[in-house]
Design a protein around this motif. Structure first.
Motif, PDB file in Angstrom:
ATOM      1  N   GLY A 176      62.014  -0.237  21.866  1.00 39.42           N
ATOM      2  CA  GLY A 176      62.504  -0.425  20.514  1.00 39.42           C
ATOM      3  C   GLY A 176      62.794  -1.871  20.188  1.00 39.42           C
ATOM      4  O   GLY A 176      62.689  -2.299  19.034  1.00 39.42           O
ATOM      5  N   ARG A 177      63.162  -2.648  21.208  1.00 39.64           N
ATOM      6  CA  ARG A 177      63.438  -4.072  20.983  1.00 39.64           C
ATOM      7  C   ARG A 177      62.160  -4.876  20.832  1.00 39.64           C
ATOM      8  O   ARG A 177      62.173  -5.978  20.284  1.00 39.64           O
ATOM      9  N   MET A 178      61.038  -4.317  21.332  1.00 45.36           N
ATOM     10  CA  MET A 178      59.779  -5.058  21.256  1.00 45.36           C
ATOM     11  C   MET A 178      59.083  -4.914  19.912  1.00 45.36           C
ATOM     12  O   MET A 178      58.378  -5.820  19.473  1.00 45.36           O
ATOM     13  N   PHE A 179      59.264  -3.777  19.248  1.00 46.94           N
ATOM     14  CA  PHE A 179      58.535  -3.545  18.001  1.00 46.94           C
ATOM     15  C   PHE A 179      58.775  -4.641  16.954  1.00 46.94           C
ATOM     16  O   PHE A 179      57.816  -5.151  16.365  1.00 46.94           O
ATOM     17  N   PRO A 180      60.036  -5.060  16.685  1.00 44.92           N
ATOM     18  CA  PRO A 180      60.221  -6.115  15.674  1.00 44.92           C
ATOM     19  C   PRO A 180      59.535  -7.422  16.057  1.00 44.92           C
ATOM     20  O   PRO A 180      58.999  -8.124  15.185  1.00 44.92           O
ATOM     21  N   LEU A 181      59.553  -7.770  17.337  1.00 42.53           N
ATOM     22  CA  LEU A 181      58.901  -9.005  17.773  1.00 42.53           C
ATOM     23  C   LEU A 181      57.401  -8.953  17.537  1.00 42.53           C
ATOM     24  O   LEU A 181      56.798  -9.908  17.027  1.00 42.53           O
ATOM     25  N   PHE A 182      56.783  -7.841  17.906  1.00 40.08           N
ATOM     26  CA  PHE A 182      55.335  -7.731  17.727  1.00 40.08           C
ATOM     27  C   PHE A 182      54.969  -7.668  16.247  1.00 40.08           C
ATOM     28  O   PHE A 182      53.957  -8.235  15.830  1.00 40.08           O
ATOM     29  N   LYS A 183      55.787  -6.994  15.447  1.00 43.45           N
ATOM     30  CA  LYS A 183      55.504  -6.938  14.011  1.00 43.45           C
ATOM     31  C   LYS A 183      55.570  -8.319  13.380  1.00 43.45           C
ATOM     32  O   LYS A 183      54.868  -8.613  12.411  1.00 43.45           O
ATOM     33  N   ALA A 184      56.413  -9.174  13.942  1.00 38.49           N
ATOM     34  CA  ALA A 184      56.538 -10.546  13.429  1.00 38.49           C
ATOM     35  C   ALA A 184      55.492 -11.478  14.029  1.00 38.49           C
ATOM     36  O   ALA A 184      55.488 -12.678  13.725  1.00 38.49           O
ATOM     37  N   GLY A 185      54.607 -10.942  14.865  1.00 35.23           N
ATOM     38  CA  GLY A 185      53.583 -11.771  15.500  1.00 35.23           C
ATOM     39  C   GLY A 185      54.106 -12.618  16.629  1.00 35.23           C
ATOM     40  O   GLY A 185      53.477 -13.610  17.017  1.00 35.23           O
ATOM     41  N   LEU A 186      55.262 -12.214  17.191  1.00 41.02           N
ATOM     42  CA  LEU A 186      55.883 -13.005  18.259  1.00 41.02           C
ATOM     43  C   LEU A 186      55.801 -12.312  19.612  1.00 41.02           C
ATOM     44  O   LEU A 186      56.463 -12.714  20.558  1.00 41.02           O
ATOM     45  N   GLY A 187      55.000 -11.258  19.697  1.00 36.98           N
ATOM     46  CA  GLY A 187      54.904 -10.514  20.946  1.00 36.98           C
ATOM     47  C   GLY A 187      54.031 -11.208  21.968  1.00 36.98           C
ATOM     48  O   GLY A 187      53.245 -12.102  21.643  1.00 36.98           O
ATOM     49  N   GLY A 188      54.183 -10.802  23.206  1.00 41.16           N
ATOM     50  CA  GLY A 188      53.359 -11.363  24.269  1.00 41.16           C
ATOM     51  C   GLY A 188      53.743 -10.787  25.613  1.00 41.16           C
ATOM     52  O   GLY A 188      54.716 -10.035  25.738  1.00 41.16           O
ATOM     53  N   ARG A 189      52.975 -11.141  26.618  1.00 33.82           N
ATOM     54  CA  ARG A 189      53.215 -10.588  27.948  1.00 33.82           C
ATOM     55  C   ARG A 189      54.463 -11.210  28.575  1.00 33.82           C
ATOM     56  O   ARG A 189      54.908 -12.291  28.185  1.00 33.82           O
TER      57      ARG A 189
END
Length: 299
Positions: A176-189
């Motif tokens: 759940g903490r990862m979804f906002p980051l990825f939606k903002a284009g800030l996700g990564g390995r």
């Protein structure tokens, strides 16, 4: 399962709350164990720190599902919080197991929480319920956590311990903490990205818990993981594909250790855990692949 009376701890959490709604939708009576004074007819008082349970409130229950425990990722792992992680699981489980065992007519089944951290870092090696425990703080906690169900087992109650993987959900938990980051284009390995993550959709988590309640042949350890674990790099790519966002970033291991402390070792460790017991008992996963699980979390 015929309409039953079922007690649930951790009913305010991600998995527990979803399970309660699912059971009630099918007409089951659910009793929620709470740590404060009860405010509703469906609430029963308990205090895991004091190992207290209002046993009278469990009378007539056909099943108990015990999911409560301090969040592993909620705080930095100070010595005090390590103790809270351990005690909330071990003392709470012992209290529930002893309460179950003390009933004149005990429930048919106790389903008690555990985690895939039981296996420690397995690298690229696949493991199932027959594998021994690994090393490290969380592995040690899981061993004690599962052993704390002994009173219920000795009383003849069918007892299953569910070693749950990373639950793919927007509403809470690590994912759940990862979804906002990825939606903002800030996700990564994270780290090398080669470490395996044993995931499971929230839908399949609840379906598996209900399957265990219904399946008399299931007892002992049961892995709650999808049949196709993925690496962190593959999970990152799936999040980017499904959310249609780039996932270019990488957080190096040293930076994770600065930010997360002891929790970083768990994030960076590899667990390739297979659900042999579930599959062997005829359970069918609705979302067995990572892309499917991520899409299901968006519905």
């Amino acid at each position: 399962m015929q309409r039953s009376r079922i007690a649930v701890t951790g009913a305010s959490g991600l998995i527990g709350g979803t399970l309660v709604r699912s059971l009630r939708a099918d007409g089951h009576e659910v009793v929620r164990l709470v740590r404060r004074a009860p405010r509703a007819a469906d609430e029963v008082r308990w205090d895991p720190a004091r190992q207290y349970v209002d046993v009278a409130g469990l009378a007539g229950c056909d099943a108990v599902v015990h999911l409560a425990g301090a969040g592993v990722g909620d705080h930095r792992w100070t010595e005090a919080y390590r103790k809270e992680i351990r005690d909330s699981r071990v003392l709470g489980t012992a209290a529930i197991a002893e309460a179950v065992a003390s009933l004149d007519v005990p429930p048919r089944v106790l389903v008690s929480g555990s985690g895939v951290s039981y296996y420690g870092d397995t690298g690229g090696r696949a493991v199932d319920e027959s594998a021994p425990p690994g090393d490290g703080f969380l592995s040690d906690v899981c061993v004690e956590w599962e052993e704390a169900t002994a009173a219920a087992q000795e009383a003849g109650v069918r007892t299953a311990v569910v070693r749950t993987g990373l639950v793919v959900a927007r509403q809470g938990g690590a994912w759940g903490r990862m979804f906002p980051l990825f939606k903002a284009g800030l996700g990564g390995r994270l780290g090398s990205g080669r470490q395996y993550w044993s995931f499971i959709s929230l839908h399949d988590t609840v379906a598996a818990l209900r399957h265990i309640l219904d399946t008399e042949s299931l007892s002992g350890p049961v892995n709650l993981t999808a049949p196709e674990p993925v690496t962190n790099r593959e999970a990152t790519a799936a999040m980017g594909r499904v959310l249609r966002r780039p996932a270019p970033f990488a957080v190096p291991a040293p930076a994770l250790r600065v930010v997360l402390g002891g929790l970083a070792d768990d994030v960076l460790s590899s667990g390739r855990v297979l659900p042999a017991a579930l599959l062997g008992s005829g359970f069918s996963f609705a979302f067995p692949r990572i892309d499917d699980a991520v899409r299901a979390a968006l519905d």
